[in-house]
Write an enzyme that holds these catalytic residues in place. Structure first.
Site, PDB file in Angstrom:
ATOM      1  N   LYS A   1       4.219   8.998   8.774  1.00 30.36           N
ATOM      2  CA  LYS A   1       4.111   8.508  10.103  1.00 30.36           C
ATOM      3  C   LYS A   1       5.263   8.900  11.211  1.00 30.36           C
ATOM      4  O   LYS A   1       5.074  10.321  11.593  1.00 30.36           O
ATOM      5  CB  LYS A   1       4.189   6.820   9.953  1.00 30.36           C
TER       6      LYS A   1
ATOM      7  N   TYR B   1       0.724  -1.163  -0.194  1.00 32.69           N
ATOM      8  CA  TYR B   1      -0.140  -0.049   0.040  1.00 32.69           C
ATOM      9  C   TYR B   1       0.962   1.155  -0.042  1.00 32.69           C
ATOM     10  O   TYR B   1       1.768   1.342   0.830  1.00 32.69           O
ATOM     11  CB  TYR B   1      -0.790   0.010   1.301  1.00 32.69           C
TER      12      TYR B   1
ATOM     13  N   ASP C   1       9.221   2.754  -0.386  1.00 34.15           N
ATOM     14  CA  ASP C   1       8.168   3.295   0.547  1.00 34.15           C
ATOM     15  C   ASP C   1       8.434   2.905   2.056  1.00 34.15           C
ATOM     16  O   ASP C   1       8.285   1.920   2.277  1.00 34.15           O
ATOM     17  CB  ASP C   1       6.852   2.938   0.127  1.00 34.15           C
TER      18      ASP C   1
HETATM   19  C1  PLP Z   1       0.376   4.759   5.800  1.00 31.29           C
HETATM   20  C2  PLP Z   1       1.076   4.495   4.615  1.00 31.29           C
HETATM   21  C3  PLP Z   1       1.079   5.114   3.512  1.00 31.29           C
HETATM   22  C4  PLP Z   1       0.242   6.191   3.437  1.00 31.29           C
HETATM   23  O1  PLP Z   1       0.321   7.269   4.347  1.00 31.29           O
HETATM   24  P1  PLP Z   1      -0.771   8.195   4.752  1.00 31.29           P
HETATM   25  O2  PLP Z   1      -0.204   9.348   5.604  1.00 31.29           O
HETATM   26  O3  PLP Z   1      -1.728   7.417   5.310  1.00 31.29           O
HETATM   27  O4  PLP Z   1      -1.126   8.929   3.249  1.00 31.29           O
HETATM   28  C5  PLP Z   1       1.977   4.970   2.568  1.00 31.29           C
HETATM   29  N1  PLP Z   1       2.500   3.589   2.293  1.00 31.29           N
HETATM   30  C6  PLP Z   1       2.819   2.913   3.667  1.00 31.29           C
HETATM   31  C7  PLP Z   1       3.837   1.713   3.634  1.00 31.29           C
HETATM   32  C8  PLP Z   1       2.135   3.364   4.595  1.00 31.29           C
HETATM   33  O5  PLP Z   1       2.099   2.518   5.989  1.00 31.29           O
END
Ligand code: PLP
Length: 453
Positions: free
Chosen positions: A277, A154, A249
């Protein structure tokens, strides 16, 4: 644990249930993000009033040990004094200027000092924005269209990346969202994680059209899945050989698995990295960064457009900076690893004793216990000699027994442990979780798993 017990669990959460009914009238599904909706575990979401250290307090006054940490950011625990002080100090000065501040350079310098591959960094307001911007930049830099991603990874709700996109999407059973045009989706190629041969075949066939390979270097968003070394090396080698960018990511893993993120412990250097995060210390902040020659393609030095009214917001920058400074000055990673080990061993032993077949994956303070479907052919009274299928990617993760996970989740709630409300999310714990918190959690899991067998 029997399903009928849900009734008595519910009785202790009447205010949450009323609050949810109210919210449902006003907000679609009563929530501002579907990962909170409890869709995958049944029942209705718990509403929270406050948090401190390792604990969450709901609006009925129940206190839980928090194993989601706002889905990752709260590595120091809730309301860490250093973070609270930094936000308070920033608030005294002003909440937003829409103009540069010195504090942004302090945070940028910390990020560049921490993450091995980042030479220049741009701040945004979420992980989604970071991924969206990194993809646009990769396309602008390479002059190519195709993006490769992996099923179950994701990267936020970016149109072109909401294809086979893990957790929320998987949980809701909508791997492809309506509203995303075929034209947008057609430039995204989805492969299976940890399948090196697929990667090699794709690059052989289409390598010259690929702008970027985007991946979670350790996956947290289909539950925790760890990359195999051969696969990671192939990702780096193939992108390099074909002139594509490798984008990690690290929104979840950055500052979580080590101060330098997953790339530091895996010793693989991507071209670009996305963060979110933890980098915002519990406030809305994301970032993307990497090779200076690539980052210099971003406006106003380069031509790739990317902007944000609240980008580098003073409060978020203060929270992020304080969090990173604390992690740099007092690295918690050895302690998190040791406590993670305790939790893992405890859950493993409890599942094995109860005869509940599980695959447990863990890295540091991230962990998932995947409940495996009990196959009738191999079922024995103890259930323990069932062959456990390793979870290597979405194909194997999606075989999990989500009903069993739901029973586990509610059993843990009943024992004051707030776990992720989906099989396909990693749990997180923080520096504020003590050894005795971990022991109490293991005891709760033993009870629940024993009742399940
Ligand atoms: C949480 C998350 C996102 C998205 O971040 P948001 O601040 O919710 O838009 C993207 N990639 C990974 C791996 C995530 O855990």
């Amino acid at each position: 644990m029997k399903w009928t017990q849900l009734d008595h669990i519910a009785q202790r959460r009447t205010k949450s249930q009323l609050a949810f009914k109210h919210a449902e009238q006003l907000i679609p599904g009563g929530v501002n993000s579907p990962a909170r909706a409890f869709g995958a575990v049944g029942g209705t979401p718990i509403f929270f009033a406050a948090a401190s250290g390792a604990h969450l307090t709901d609006i009925d006054g129940n206190v839980y040990l928090d194993y989601i940490g706002s889905w990752g950011p709260m590595i120091l625990g809730h309301r860490h004094p250093r973070v609270v002080a930094a936000i308070t100090a920033a608030l005294e000065c002003g909440t937003s200027y829409g103009a540069p501040t010195e504090a942004e350079s302090v945070l940028a310098e910390l990020i560049i000092g921490a993450v091995p591959s980042i030479e220049k960094v741009r701040m945004v307001s979420s992980g989604t924005e970071a991924a969206m911007s990194a993809v646009r930049l990769a396309r602008g830099f390479t002059g190519r269209d195709k993006i490769v991603k992996f099923a179950g990874n994701y990267h936020g709700h970016v149109d072109s990346l909401l294809v086979a996109a893990g957790s929320s999407a998987a949980t809701l059973g909508v791997p492809n969202s309506p509203g995303i045009t075929a034209g947008t989706a057609q430039d995204t190629i989805v492969l299976e994680y940890n399948e090196t041969e697929q990667l090699e075949a794709l690059f052989k066939e289409k390598g010259s059209t690929i702008a970027a390979l985007l991946m979670e270097p350790v996956v947290g968003t289909m539950g925790l899945v760890v990359p195999e070394d051969e696969f990671l090396q192939a990702a780096r080698r193939l992108t390099q050989a074909h002139g594509a960018l490798l984008v990690f990511d690290e929104v979840m893993t950055g500052f979580r698995l080590s101060y330098g993120g997953a790339q530091q412990i895996l010793k693989v250097t991507p071209d670009l990295t996305t963060l979110g995060k933890i980098v915002g210390g519990g406030l809305p902040l994301g970032a993307y960064g990497g090779r200076a020659d690539v980052m210099n393609y971003v406006l106003p030095v380069g031509k790739v457009f990317q902007a944000g009214t609240l980008s580098g917001n003073p409060l978020a920058v203060a929270a992020g900076t304080a969090t990173l400074l604390e992690l740099r000055d007092h690295p918690p990673y050895e302690q998190l690893e040791r406590r993670g080990g305790l939790l893992e061993q405890g859950f493993r032993a409890a599942a094995s004793r109860a005869g509940v077949p599980v695959w447990i994956a863990r890295k540091g303070s991230m962990m998932t216990m995947f409940f495996q479907k009990q196959s009738p052919s191999t079922h024995t009274p103890s259930g323990t000699d069932q062959t456990i299928v390793p979870v290597r990617g979405w194909k194997t993760a999606s075989q999990s027994d989500t009903d069993r996970y739901a029973r586990f989740f509610w059993g843990m709630i009943d024992r004051a442990c707030y776990m992720p409300c989906s099989q396909y999310e990693s749990l997180f714990f923080s520096m504020a979780h003590s050894d005795s918190d971990i022991q109490a959690t293991i005891k709760a899991a033993e009870d629940v798993l024993t009742g399940m067998a």
